[in-house]
Scaffold this active site. Structure first.
Site, PDB file in Angstrom:
ATOM      1  N   ASP A 292       0.917  -0.943  -0.017  1.00 56.45           N
ATOM      2  CA  ASP A 292      -0.058   0.083   0.096  1.00 56.45           C
ATOM      3  C   ASP A 292       0.804   1.415  -0.049  1.00 56.45           C
ATOM      4  OD1 ASP A 292      -1.721  -2.204   1.147  1.00 56.45           O
ATOM      5  OD2 ASP A 292      -3.096  -0.731   1.301  1.00 56.45           O
TER       6      ASP A 292
ATOM      7  N   ARG B 251      -0.081   3.076  16.466  1.00 50.75           N
ATOM      8  CA  ARG B 251      -0.501   4.113  15.707  1.00 50.75           C
ATOM      9  C   ARG B 251      -0.242   5.597  16.242  1.00 50.75           C
ATOM     10  NH1 ARG B 251       0.387   0.985  11.510  1.00 50.75           N
ATOM     11  NH2 ARG B 251      -1.382  -0.342  10.914  1.00 50.75           N
TER      12      ARG B 251
ATOM     13  N   ASP C 149      -7.296   2.211  11.768  1.00 57.82           N
ATOM     14  CA  ASP C 149      -6.150   3.111  11.389  1.00 57.82           C
ATOM     15  C   ASP C 149      -6.434   4.252  11.011  1.00 57.82           C
ATOM     16  OD1 ASP C 149      -4.736   0.659  12.738  1.00 57.82           O
ATOM     17  OD2 ASP C 149      -4.543  -0.172  10.693  1.00 57.82           O
TER      18      ASP C 149
ATOM     19  N   SER D  44      -3.535 -10.114   5.829  1.00 59.18           N
ATOM     20  CA  SER D  44      -3.101  -8.785   5.948  1.00 59.18           C
ATOM     21  C   SER D  44      -2.558  -8.619   7.475  1.00 59.18           C
ATOM     22  CB  SER D  44      -4.173  -7.695   6.016  1.00 59.18           C
ATOM     23  OG  SER D  44      -3.824  -6.552   6.617  1.00 59.18           O
TER      24      SER D  44
HETATM   25  N1  ARG Z   1      -8.230  -4.888  14.003  1.00 57.46           N
HETATM   26  C1  ARG Z   1      -7.042  -4.713  14.604  1.00 57.46           C
HETATM   27  C2  ARG Z   1      -7.059  -3.258  15.263  1.00 57.46           C
HETATM   28  O1  ARG Z   1      -8.113  -2.558  14.789  1.00 57.46           O
HETATM   29  C3  ARG Z   1      -5.829  -4.800  13.887  1.00 57.46           C
HETATM   30  C4  ARG Z   1      -5.772  -3.764  12.577  1.00 57.46           C
HETATM   31  C5  ARG Z   1      -4.404  -4.362  11.861  1.00 57.46           C
HETATM   32  N2  ARG Z   1      -4.340  -3.229  10.782  1.00 57.46           N
HETATM   33  C6  ARG Z   1      -3.614  -3.531   9.655  1.00 57.46           C
HETATM   34  N3  ARG Z   1      -3.258  -2.444   8.958  1.00 57.46           N
HETATM   35  N4  ARG Z   1      -3.372  -4.655   9.242  1.00 57.46           N
HETATM   36  O2  ARG Z   1      -6.315  -2.748  15.893  1.00 57.46           O
END
Ligand code: ARG
Length: 433
Positions: free
Chosen positions: A16, A95, A124, A176
């Protein structure tokens, strides 16, 4: 403040954000890539070089681990912080610190557009953009996923190939992944469909080389002793150890253990439900241990409050509300509770982590009260306790009720297994002579 076409991208080196570098360059941006070390086991120098090769003007690497260990990680451990009870956080912890480094770079440039690679579906994007708004409300924000016309992984690969990028992103696994010092998250593929049967061993086999480097020792001990000082682990199996080393060692040692993961259906902040597998042995082990300690040292209302606080702190982090009044308030309350959480806990790991032993100087567990053996406790005292509690909590039925206060449960009486015969007639007990 001057923004021009300068931008600061949270660059991870994946498909990405690599596509985003090419795309931003085509939009005329001067790209400053920021790679933040949040504990992912990757060659960040190689990734920084990749960003430059793809067209970034600068690429910096920042180590956010010391900051995370000095701020959010102790609370995540000591408060047993979860989202919805079984997501122990991870991505959500990292994050805000990635965003913080972007903002620092943008400010050093005299202002820039802040760019992230999160889609419009997940949490995110919110975590990045909440942090940007709190820390640098003057900087414009750009989320390419919300404006470009690429629709998915295949589109991005085609876009990169058309741009002459040779890196083979097609080999990126089915899932992912997001890795940091706290967890490895695995989403996508069969996990996306709750009707699909998930073979966790197969998923773990696919991702096993990604978590904290190298295979776990086959001979890993099945009992671990963790000493806590005010809620924060300070020793492992009797030996003092720093928090970063302790967390990394537990994750490294137990990443392939059969109990090391949680499979979770979660309600994203965006309202979308998703299922993920989270490999987080340190979190799971430490959460079990600290809960055992809290149960031994906190009284009932305080323990209830402690449990609620862990959920509140977890929800606050999950939603990306780190740079907020609320976080400071929760941490202040957390610290007041954590000061009681000192002692050593032995966790037996197999078949699933449980607290086998607690030694805490401030424990209020009173074994002379709980014992089934003879003690000084006056059993008769309980009668007054029950009567007054019943008066206050349940109470007599008001006399004016139509049935005169008679008990009406609405249930049939339990069947009489002996039917018409008495127990003695059926020969179940000897008839008395
Ligand atoms: N669902 C989890 C969260 O919101 C993990 C997210 C993982 N993010 C990613 N870009 N693969 O914290």
């Amino acid at each position: 403040m001057k923004h021009d076409k300068k931008c600061v991208l949270a660059y991870s080196g994946g498909l990405d954000t690599s596509t985003i570098v090419i795309w931003l360059a085509r939009q005329g941006y001067e790209i400053h890539a920021v790679l933040v070390d949040v504990g992912q086991q990757e060659d960040l120098s190689a990734l920084a070089e990749k960003a430059l090769r793809m067209g970034a003007k600068t690429a910096v690497i920042r180590d956010a681990k010391p900051l995370m260990y000095g701020s959010v990680v102790p609370y995540a451990i000591a408060l047993g912080a979860t989202y919805e009870g079984n997501y122990r956080l991870g991505t959500a912890l990292a994050r805000p610190f990635i965003a913080l480094e972007q903002v620092r770079t943008a400010k050093a440039l005299g202002g820039a557009t802040l760019v992230h690679g999160a889609t419009g579906k997940g949490n995110d994007q919110i975590r990045f953009e909440f942090a940007y708004k709190s820390l640098a409300p003057e900087c414009p924000v750009l989320a390419p996923w919300k404006v470009w016309d690429l629709a998915g992984r295949a589109d991005m690969i085609a876009y990169l190939h058309a741009a002459g990028v040779k890196d083979d992103f097609a080999v990126v696994k089915d899932y992912s992944l997001d890795e940091n010092l706290w967890h490895l998250s695995v989403e996508g593929s069969e996990l996306e469909d709750p009707e699909a049967f998930v073979n966790v061993d197969k998923v773990l086999g696919t991702v096993s080389n990604r978590f904290s480097g190298g295979p776990a020792a086959d001979t890993a001990p099945t009992i671990v002793r963790v000493a806590f000082d005010k809620g924060v682990p300070v020793a492992l199996d009797g030996l003092p150890i720093g928090l970063p080393q302790l967390v990394a060692r537990l994750n490294q040692t137990y990443r392939a253990a059969p109990w090391a993961w949680d499979m979770v259906i979660e309600n994203r902040f965006t309202g979308i439900k998703s299922r993920g597998l989270y490999i987080n042995p340190a979190a799971k082990l430490l959460h079990a241990a600290v809960d055992g300690l809290a149960r031994a040292v906190l009284n009932k209302p305080t323990y209830d409050h402690y449990c609620e606080l862990g959920r509140q702190y977890g929800t606050m982090m999950y939603r990306g509300e780190y740079f907020s009044q609320q976080r400071l308030a929760l941490e202040a309350t957390g610290s007041a509770l954590m000061k009681h959480l000192s002692g050593e806990v032995a966790v037996q790991l197999v078949p699933t982590p449980y607290v086998a032993q607690i030694r805490a100087p401030k424990a209020i567990f009173n074994k002379s009260l709980s014992t089934f053996e003879r003690s000084d406790y006056a059993h008769a005292d309980a009668a007054g306790f029950i009567h007054l509690s019943w008066l206050g909590l349940v109470g007599p039925r008001p006399a004016e009720e139509p049935d005169g206060g008679a008990v009406e449960t609405g249930w049939d009486s339990a069947p009489d297994l002996c039917g018409d015969q008495s127990v003695s007639e059926r020969g179940l007990v000897p008839a008395s002579t």
